[in-house]
Design a protein around this motif. Structure first.
Motif, mmCIF file in Angstrom:
data_model
loop_
_atom_site.group_PDB
_atom_site.id
_atom_site.type_symbol
_atom_site.label_atom_id
_atom_site.label_comp_id
_atom_site.label_asym_id
_atom_site.label_seq_id
_atom_site.Cartn_x
_atom_site.Cartn_y
_atom_site.Cartn_z
ATOM 1 N N LYS A 176 0.865 -1.177 0.000
ATOM 2 C CA LYS A 176 0.000 0.000 0.000
ATOM 3 C C LYS A 176 0.903 1.229 0.000
ATOM 4 N N LEU A 177 0.647 2.175 -0.901
ATOM 5 C CA LEU A 177 1.510 3.356 -1.009
ATOM 6 C C LEU A 177 0.882 4.522 -0.253
ATOM 7 N N GLU A 178 1.644 5.058 0.695
ATOM 8 C CA GLU A 178 1.145 6.172 1.511
ATOM 9 C C GLU A 178 2.032 7.401 1.311
ATOM 10 N N PRO A 179 1.468 8.617 1.426
ATOM 11 C CA PRO A 179 2.301 9.814 1.273
ATOM 12 C C PRO A 179 3.284 9.978 2.436
ATOM 13 N N GLN A 180 4.338 10.757 2.221
ATOM 14 C CA GLN A 180 5.301 11.034 3.294
ATOM 15 C C GLN A 180 4.634 11.899 4.363
ATOM 16 N N ALA A 181 4.810 11.508 5.629
ATOM 17 C CA ALA A 181 4.275 12.302 6.741
ATOM 18 C C ALA A 181 5.129 13.542 6.964
ATOM 19 N N SER A 182 6.431 13.434 6.684
ATOM 20 C CA SER A 182 7.309 14.606 6.716
ATOM 21 C C SER A 182 8.343 14.417 5.620
ATOM 22 N N PRO A 183 8.936 15.512 5.131
ATOM 23 C CA PRO A 183 9.858 15.377 3.996
ATOM 24 C C PRO A 183 11.170 14.702 4.390
ATOM 25 N N ILE A 184 11.904 14.239 3.385
ATOM 26 C CA ILE A 184 13.268 13.741 3.603
ATOM 27 C C ILE A 184 14.183 14.952 3.725
ATOM 28 N N PHE A 185 14.927 15.036 4.822
ATOM 29 C CA PHE A 185 15.893 16.110 5.021
ATOM 30 C C PHE A 185 17.300 15.602 4.687
ATOM 31 N N ILE A 186 18.209 16.523 4.429
ATOM 32 C CA ILE A 186 19.617 16.170 4.208
ATOM 33 C C ILE A 186 20.145 15.365 5.401
ATOM 34 N N HIS A 187 19.711 15.732 6.604
ATOM 35 C CA HIS A 187 20.081 15.008 7.835
ATOM 36 C C HIS A 187 19.768 13.514 7.703
ATOM 37 N N ASP A 188 18.597 13.204 7.108
ATOM 38 C CA ASP A 188 18.186 11.799 6.956
ATOM 39 C C ASP A 188 19.140 11.023 6.054
ATOM 40 N N LEU A 189 19.740 11.696 5.078
ATOM 41 C CA LEU A 189 20.681 11.009 4.185
ATOM 42 C C LEU A 189 21.918 10.555 4.958
ATOM 43 N N TYR A 190 22.477 11.457 5.769
ATOM 44 C CA TYR A 190 23.691 11.125 6.525
ATOM 45 C C TYR A 190 23.479 9.950 7.479
ATOM 46 N N ARG A 191 22.308 9.886 8.088
ATOM 47 C CA ARG A 191 22.113 8.885 9.160
ATOM 48 C C ARG A 191 21.252 7.691 8.702
ATOM 49 N N HIS A 192 20.997 7.583 7.396
ATOM 50 C CA HIS A 192 20.224 6.456 6.840
ATOM 51 C C HIS A 192 18.813 6.378 7.410
#
Length: 422
Positions: A143-159
């Protein structure tokens, strides 16, 4: 058998002596640095046993304390098919040990006010805003759901972006089946083709909720390219590799470097199945920040020493000490599910910082060390860890792309700490 072991140890000694003039850091007598010579000799006998048993072709090990090398040796074979002896300046495909270098590139831009951690990824590549989260259903569908919050650059660094890898034993979700393996996109297309491919996939989790190892740092590398208007390798060369004297670090080995590439056995010694390090003979179309670089162990020990020194080495400052401290501190808060030990079985008791695993407490892990240790490894058999409390940097290269690599990571760390006398 013992004769073989003695011979391998002798070869190691000769190679080390021959390359002494090219040591990546000043050398020191182990006794003066709080290491027992007998303890360090266990590394020699360990690799001699493993090489004699044909479990690994060869290895290069560098151990530095207080900025000086207490151990810097090559063992066994560079190329098992040709029987070439392993030189200390062998070049290794670093796989995921590329990630901390790509992260340092990003952090240099952060320090310039060009790439804050709370910037949205979609500000650089808009397609990421529309990615949906794939939620597995009981019938096996998604089931495909929308993002509850955006992906931040911070999320890239910490996986914690929700991006993942396909083809990993720790990725059992139905989402994983849609993802390519780590180096496939770099072999198949350029940076933009990679971004287009990623943004069509479902996310494995809502952003900022769960550590999920994957393509996050490759995407970070693509952001570095956009912000710096340079290829990632060119940016790293100018801002990290050349200032640190990392002579062989590259995404694209030259014809002159190719004879020094460390090669694995044709078959995995544990399973007998064919194995390969694809990047040794397959050029990449873009500089993938997650997995695609090459360097010598001497190059990487200089990189590790720079981080241990708080961002500086031999008068060359790469990052400020406060930035390095931020990078090497745990960023997985209590609201984020910590799966670090699923990726690295001996990493219980570790959180994750900005592209490095970080030891958060005593005990728990199967390897000795201190809180504050930061580390990461590569799927082709490389590893590095820095222990700020012990002022220690250890870097190991093997061409062992199978599960055996995890055995070497654990054993080497046990032997290193066992050899310390103070």
């Amino acid at each position: 058998m013992n004769k073989t072991i003695a011979m391998i140890a002798a070869v190691a000694a000769v190679i080390t002596f021959g390359a002494a003039h090219a040591a990546p850091l000043p050398e020191v007598n182990p006794d003066d640095a709080g290491f027992s010579k007998q303890g360090l000799a266990r590394l020699d006998s360990f690799f001699a046993r493993e090489i004699a048993a044909k479990r690994v072709p060869g290895a290069v090990v560098a151990i530095a304390r207080d900025g000086k090398l207490v151990h810097y040796k090559a063992y066994g074979m560079l190329d098992p098919d040709k029987g070439t002896p392993m030189p200390v300046d062998a070049i290794f495909a670093l796989a995921s040990m590329t990630k901390p270098m790509a992260a340092v590139a990003g952090l240099t831009l952060m320090e310039q006010g060009k790439l804050p951690l709370q910037a949205k990824l979609s500000d650089y590549y808009p397609g990421f805003a529309d990615m949906k989260v794939g939620v597995p259903q009981a019938d096996g569908s998604l089931k495909l759901e929308p993002q509850a919050s955006p992906i931040f650059i911070h999320d890239l660094y910490r996986h914690t972006s929700g991006l993942m890898y396909g083809g990993r034993p720790d990725s059992s979700s139905p989402v994983a089946r849609q993802y390519p393996d780590g180096v496939a996109p770099a072999i198949e297309g350029d940076t933009q083709a990679f971004i287009d491919r990623m943004t069509k996939l479902p996310l494995a989790h809502q952003p900022s909720t769960e550590f999920e190892y994957g393509f996050s740092i490759d995407v970070l590398g693509a952001v570095v390219e956009k912000v710096s208007e340079q290829k990632l390798g060119d940016y790293l060369a100018a801002n990290v590799w050349q200032p640190l004297g990392m002579k062989d670090a590259t995404f694209h080995p030259t014809d002159a470097q190719r004879p020094r590439l460390a090669r694995p056995f044709a078959n995995d010694p544990l399973t007998g199945k064919p194995q390969a390090i694809k990047l040794l003979d397959t050029p990449t179309q873009f500089d993938c920040g997650g997995a695609c670089s090459f360097a010598t162990i001497g190059d990487y020990v200089r990189f590790g020493q720079m981080l241990l020194n708080g961002g500086e080495l031999d008068g060359q400052r790469i990052l400020g000490p406060k930035t390095v401290h931020h990078m090497t501190t745990n960023h997985l808060g209590p609201e984020i599910k910590n799966n670090v030990a699923n990726v690295e079985p001996h990493r219980a008791g570790f959180g994750f910082g900005l592209s490095v695993a970080v030891r958060t407490g005593e005990g728990l892990s199967s390897v000795p060390g201190n809180p504050g240790e930061f580390t990461w490894n590569g799927a082709y058999g490389t590893q590095f860890f820095c222990d700020p409390k012990e002022r220690l940097v250890v870097v190991v290269g093997t061409a062992a792309p199978g599960e055996l690599r995890k055995y070497y990571r654990e054993q080497v760390q046990d032997i290193v700490y066992g050899a310390m006398t103070k």
